[in-house]
Design a protein around this motif. Structure first.
Motif, PDB file in Angstrom:
ATOM      1  N   ASN A  99       0.826  -1.212   0.000  1.00 25.81           N
ATOM      2  CA  ASN A  99       0.000   0.000   0.000  1.00 25.81           C
ATOM      3  C   ASN A  99       0.858   1.260   0.000  1.00 25.81           C
ATOM      4  O   ASN A  99       0.537   2.256  -0.660  1.00 25.81           O
ATOM      5  CB  ASN A  99      -0.932   0.007   1.205  1.00 25.81           C
ATOM      6  CG  ASN A  99      -2.112  -0.926   1.030  1.00 25.81           C
ATOM      7  OD1 ASN A  99      -2.511  -1.244  -0.089  1.00 25.81           O
ATOM      8  ND2 ASN A  99      -2.690  -1.379   2.137  1.00 25.81           N
ATOM      9  N   GLN A 102       2.580   1.393  -3.645  1.00 26.69           N
ATOM     10  CA  GLN A 102       1.708   1.541  -4.805  1.00 26.69           C
ATOM     11  C   GLN A 102       0.637   2.613  -4.647  1.00 26.69           C
ATOM     12  O   GLN A 102       0.163   3.159  -5.642  1.00 26.69           O
ATOM     13  CB  GLN A 102       1.041   0.204  -5.123  1.00 26.69           C
ATOM     14  CG  GLN A 102       2.021  -0.875  -5.586  1.00 26.69           C
ATOM     15  CD  GLN A 102       1.313  -2.136  -6.024  1.00 26.69           C
ATOM     16  OE1 GLN A 102       0.240  -2.481  -5.535  1.00 26.69           O
ATOM     17  NE2 GLN A 102       1.924  -2.861  -6.951  1.00 26.69           N
ATOM     18  N   LYS A 103       0.264   2.918  -3.397  1.00 29.47           N
ATOM     19  CA  LYS A 103      -0.832   3.863  -3.174  1.00 29.47           C
ATOM     20  C   LYS A 103      -0.444   5.059  -2.317  1.00 29.47           C
ATOM     21  O   LYS A 103      -1.236   5.982  -2.148  1.00 29.47           O
ATOM     22  CB  LYS A 103      -2.015   3.145  -2.522  1.00 29.47           C
ATOM     23  CG  LYS A 103      -2.576   1.996  -3.355  1.00 29.47           C
ATOM     24  CD  LYS A 103      -3.719   1.296  -2.634  1.00 29.47           C
ATOM     25  CE  LYS A 103      -4.258   0.127  -3.455  1.00 29.47           C
ATOM     26  NZ  LYS A 103      -5.363  -0.579  -2.745  1.00 29.47           N
ATOM     27  N   ARG A 105       0.076   4.994   0.922  1.00 37.16           N
ATOM     28  CA  ARG A 105      -0.681   4.905   2.167  1.00 37.16           C
ATOM     29  C   ARG A 105       0.079   4.087   3.206  1.00 37.16           C
ATOM     30  O   ARG A 105       0.299   2.893   3.023  1.00 37.16           O
ATOM     31  CB  ARG A 105      -2.037   4.246   1.926  1.00 37.16           C
ATOM     32  CG  ARG A 105      -2.966   5.040   1.030  1.00 37.16           C
ATOM     33  CD  ARG A 105      -4.292   4.312   0.851  1.00 37.16           C
ATOM     34  NE  ARG A 105      -5.177   5.015  -0.066  1.00 37.16           N
ATOM     35  CZ  ARG A 105      -6.361   4.567  -0.457  1.00 37.16           C
ATOM     36  NH1 ARG A 105      -6.799   3.388  -0.012  1.00 37.16           N
ATOM     37  NH2 ARG A 105      -7.105   5.264  -1.283  1.00 37.16           N
ATOM     38  N   MET A 110      -1.367   9.157   5.140  1.00 33.38           N
ATOM     39  CA  MET A 110      -0.986   9.236   3.739  1.00 33.38           C
ATOM     40  C   MET A 110       0.473   9.694   3.644  1.00 33.38           C
ATOM     41  O   MET A 110       0.949  10.472   4.468  1.00 33.38           O
ATOM     42  CB  MET A 110      -1.874  10.224   2.989  1.00 33.38           C
ATOM     43  CG  MET A 110      -3.345   9.860   2.963  1.00 33.38           C
ATOM     44  SD  MET A 110      -3.680   8.310   2.092  1.00 33.38           S
ATOM     45  CE  MET A 110      -3.141   8.737   0.431  1.00 33.38           C
ATOM     46  N   TYR A 117       6.029   7.041  -4.762  1.00 35.44           N
ATOM     47  CA  TYR A 117       4.994   6.044  -5.010  1.00 35.44           C
ATOM     48  C   TYR A 117       4.230   6.281  -6.319  1.00 35.44           C
ATOM     49  O   TYR A 117       3.676   5.328  -6.874  1.00 35.44           O
ATOM     50  CB  TYR A 117       4.026   5.944  -3.824  1.00 35.44           C
ATOM     51  CG  TYR A 117       3.208   7.174  -3.546  1.00 35.44           C
ATOM     52  CD1 TYR A 117       2.029   7.440  -4.238  1.00 35.44           C
ATOM     53  CD2 TYR A 117       3.584   8.069  -2.550  1.00 35.44           C
ATOM     54  CE1 TYR A 117       1.281   8.563  -3.974  1.00 35.44           C
ATOM     55  CE2 TYR A 117       2.833   9.198  -2.268  1.00 35.44           C
ATOM     56  CZ  TYR A 117       1.682   9.443  -2.977  1.00 35.44           C
ATOM     57  OH  TYR A 117       0.934  10.563  -2.705  1.00 35.44           O
ATOM     58  N   SER A 121       3.981   2.853  -8.058  1.00 33.04           N
ATOM     59  CA  SER A 121       2.637   2.288  -8.226  1.00 33.04           C
ATOM     60  C   SER A 121       2.619   1.182  -9.276  1.00 33.04           C
ATOM     61  O   SER A 121       1.742   0.328  -9.280  1.00 33.04           O
ATOM     62  CB  SER A 121       1.635   3.384  -8.616  1.00 33.04           C
ATOM     63  OG  SER A 121       1.959   3.925  -9.902  1.00 33.04           O
ATOM     64  N   LEU A 162      -5.153  12.352  -1.111  1.00 37.22           N
ATOM     65  CA  LEU A 162      -6.130  11.515  -1.803  1.00 37.22           C
ATOM     66  C   LEU A 162      -6.537  12.157  -3.132  1.00 37.22           C
ATOM     67  O   LEU A 162      -6.605  11.493  -4.165  1.00 37.22           O
ATOM     68  CB  LEU A 162      -7.356  11.300  -0.918  1.00 37.22           C
ATOM     69  CG  LEU A 162      -7.160  10.392   0.301  1.00 37.22           C
ATOM     70  CD1 LEU A 162      -8.373  10.488   1.230  1.00 37.22           C
ATOM     71  CD2 LEU A 162      -6.935   8.953  -0.138  1.00 37.22           C
ATOM     72  N   ASN A 165      -3.460  12.190  -5.497  1.00 37.85           N
ATOM     73  CA  ASN A 165      -3.233  10.861  -6.076  1.00 37.85           C
ATOM     74  C   ASN A 165      -4.211  10.574  -7.206  1.00 37.85           C
ATOM     75  O   ASN A 165      -3.848   9.962  -8.225  1.00 37.85           O
ATOM     76  CB  ASN A 165      -3.372   9.782  -4.996  1.00 37.85           C
ATOM     77  CG  ASN A 165      -2.260   9.860  -3.960  1.00 37.85           C
ATOM     78  OD1 ASN A 165      -1.257  10.534  -4.158  1.00 37.85           O
ATOM     79  ND2 ASN A 165      -2.446   9.182  -2.845  1.00 37.85           N
ATOM     80  N   VAL A 169      -1.569   9.791 -10.085  1.00 40.09           N
ATOM     81  CA  VAL A 169      -1.064   8.415  -9.967  1.00 40.09           C
ATOM     82  C   VAL A 169      -1.876   7.521 -10.889  1.00 40.09           C
ATOM     83  O   VAL A 169      -3.108   7.559 -10.857  1.00 40.09           O
ATOM     84  CB  VAL A 169      -1.163   7.918  -8.504  1.00 40.09           C
ATOM     85  CG1 VAL A 169      -0.668   6.482  -8.389  1.00 40.09           C
ATOM     86  CG2 VAL A 169      -0.349   8.841  -7.579  1.00 40.09           C
TER      87      VAL A 169
END
Length: 479
Positions: A99, A102-103, A105, A110, A117, A121, A162, A165, A169
């Motif tokens: 996480n 790739q995200k 998180r 965050m 990332y 990702s 958020l 991203n 992303v």
């Protein structure tokens, strides 16, 4: 003092007449640390992934973190990623690491994209599994980095990532029509090595400007050069073997020398890569679309490059002492002659004839394309601000902004561009130096006024809420 070539490594794009270092192409790759027959194959593979992902450039060779990463939003400090349960990632599961990579998180918050990332990702699950297994085996560092990230409002609200991203992303897209080797190179360039983090300019939200993919970007006082295959402003004149040699050794004779952020990438990462992975990177970089930028290079005039005075004086500092002493005396007596300034400030490292002190890791600067770029900004910035070495044993060049005035820095700039870069003329002025010294990296509008915009947004939201509440109350009264 660190060589001018090291200062400007990321700016060094090849000259057409110089052949690749033949011996560099045949050098073995650096021995990969932390690989042992006692480890499982998965753990040893994870050690290679850690190198390919350049984890150490930010988190350090001991993974304890604390490296400052300067961004337009403020300083971001890397964290401890050793298996410490209190200060590191000892409580992470493999899913937690996935996480994070790739995200963006972490289990409790965050992450900021200073941890790349947006590029990670695209990491393959099997590579993440290997990296996770390896990170469990590194020595525990049971202490937190001295400094922690504390960005100003509104960037300290990590939940805003958020929305960021959602817009940015993943940071890259896979190309079609690539060979299997080029696909591997694409994975290494875009994901593991995250080359675009430095070499791709940013858009208004500080995400990648995909239309200008790998065409160069400003990083504080550094400039990551155009690494697309454009002939005039990129690396179109480099062969695939040139790229392999540079990534393996950090240098190309009379063309490029890696220092600063690129030096860190070579020192911590690319010199450890397998030859087939280096070749894959080179093949991919030659296959991407060429993008021409306005920071072009003049073609090198080999006839104008200096001839070494003699072997002794080129490589022996003691043999140069009379030249250097005379120059320092002239400068102390008020001389602003560019040659005297160069010899007094730079000659003890770069050499009286620009061929450096190779045995002391002070590389030559003769022929470097960083001296031949149309824009002198990066060269002037490095003279002004200097640069730290890529490793603890690398020479360090101090900045000269407190020792030399703008006229003197302009004189040195012109001297090295003409005498060691082979330019017919260079006309950098003191006014140019003043402009460069006071020009920072342009912040996108949304970043520059983020605090004000956030406050206005809050005010608007409050007004809207009040309006809605009043509307509801009026509606009830009418009933």
């Amino acid at each position: 003092m660190k060589p001018l070539s090291v200062m400007l490594s990321m700016l060094a794009i090849g000259i057409t007449s110089s052949a690749v270092m033949a011996e560099g192409a045949n050098l073995p790759n650096a021995s990969l640390p932390n690989v042992s027959p006692a480890n499982s194959e998965l753990v040893n593979r994870g050690a290679y992934i850690a190198r390919a992902a350049d984890c150490m450039a930010c988190h350090g060779e001991d993974y304890a973190g604390g490296t400052a990463i300067e961004t337009p939003m403020g300083g971001i400090y890397s964290t401890n990623i050793t298996p410490s349960k209190r200060y590191g990632i000892g409580n992470y599961t493999e899913k937690d690491l996935k996480n994070a990579l790739q995200k963006g998180r972490a289990p409790s918050h965050m992450l900021y994209p200073a941890m790349p990332y947006p590029s990670y990702s695209g990491m393959k699950d099997e590579d993440i599994s290997a990296l996770f297994a390896y990170l469990q085996t590194v020595p525990v560092v049971d202490e937190a980095p001295e400094k922690k990230t504390d960005l100003p409002f509104p960037f300290n609200i990590r939940a805003l990532m958020l929305g960021w991203n959602f817009l940015n992303v993943p940071s890259t897209e896979n190309r079609e029509g690539l060979s299997p080797a080029q696909q591997r190179g694409e994975y290494l360039v875009n994901n593991l090595e995250h080359c675009g983090t430095c070499h791709t300019p940013r858009n208004s939200t500080m995400g990648f400007d995909k239309k200008m993919y790998l065409s160069g970007a400003q990083l504080g006082h550094w400039h990551a050069p155009n690494i697309t295959p454009d002939e005039s402003s990129g690396i179109g004149s480099w062969s695939e073997q040139d790229i392999v040699t540079y990534l393996k050794t950090g240098e190309l004779e009379q063309r490029a020398y890696a220092g600063g952020p690129m030096g860190e990438a070579v020192a911590h990462s690319t010199r450890y890569l397998k030859n087939e992975d280096l070749s894959a990177i080179a093949s991919y970089l030659k296959a991407i679309p060429a993008i021409q930028t306005d920071d072009k290079m003049s073609a090198v005039d080999v006839s104008r490059l200096p001839t070494p005075i003699n072997e002794s004086i080129t490589h022996d500092l003691l043999a140069q002492k009379d030249y250097l002493a005379q120059a320092k005396t002239a400068v102390s007596n008020g001389s602003n002659a560019p040659e005297s300034l160069y010899l007094a400030a730079c000659g003890s490292c770069h050499g009286v004839d620009g061929y450096g002190q190779p045995d002391a890791r002070y590389a030559p600067i003769v022929g470097l394309s960083s001296l031949r770029r149309d824009k002198p900004d990066a060269l002037v910035n490095m003279i002004l601000h200097g640069v730290e070495g890529a490793t603890n044993t690398s020479p360090i060049m101090p900045g000269f902004s407190d020792e030399l005035n703008s006229e003197q820095i302009a004189g040195i700039t012109n001297y090295v561009r003409v005498n060691f870069g082979g330019l017919e003329r260079s006309e950098v002025s003191a006014a140019d130096v003043d402009r460069i010294a006071t020009t920072g990296v342009d912040k996108p509008f949304l970043i520059k006024y983020a605090g004000l915009l956030a406050i206005l947004g809050i005010i608007v939201a409050i007004v809207v809420i009040i309006f809605i509440i009043r509307a509801i109350l009026r509606s009830r009264r009418r009933r």
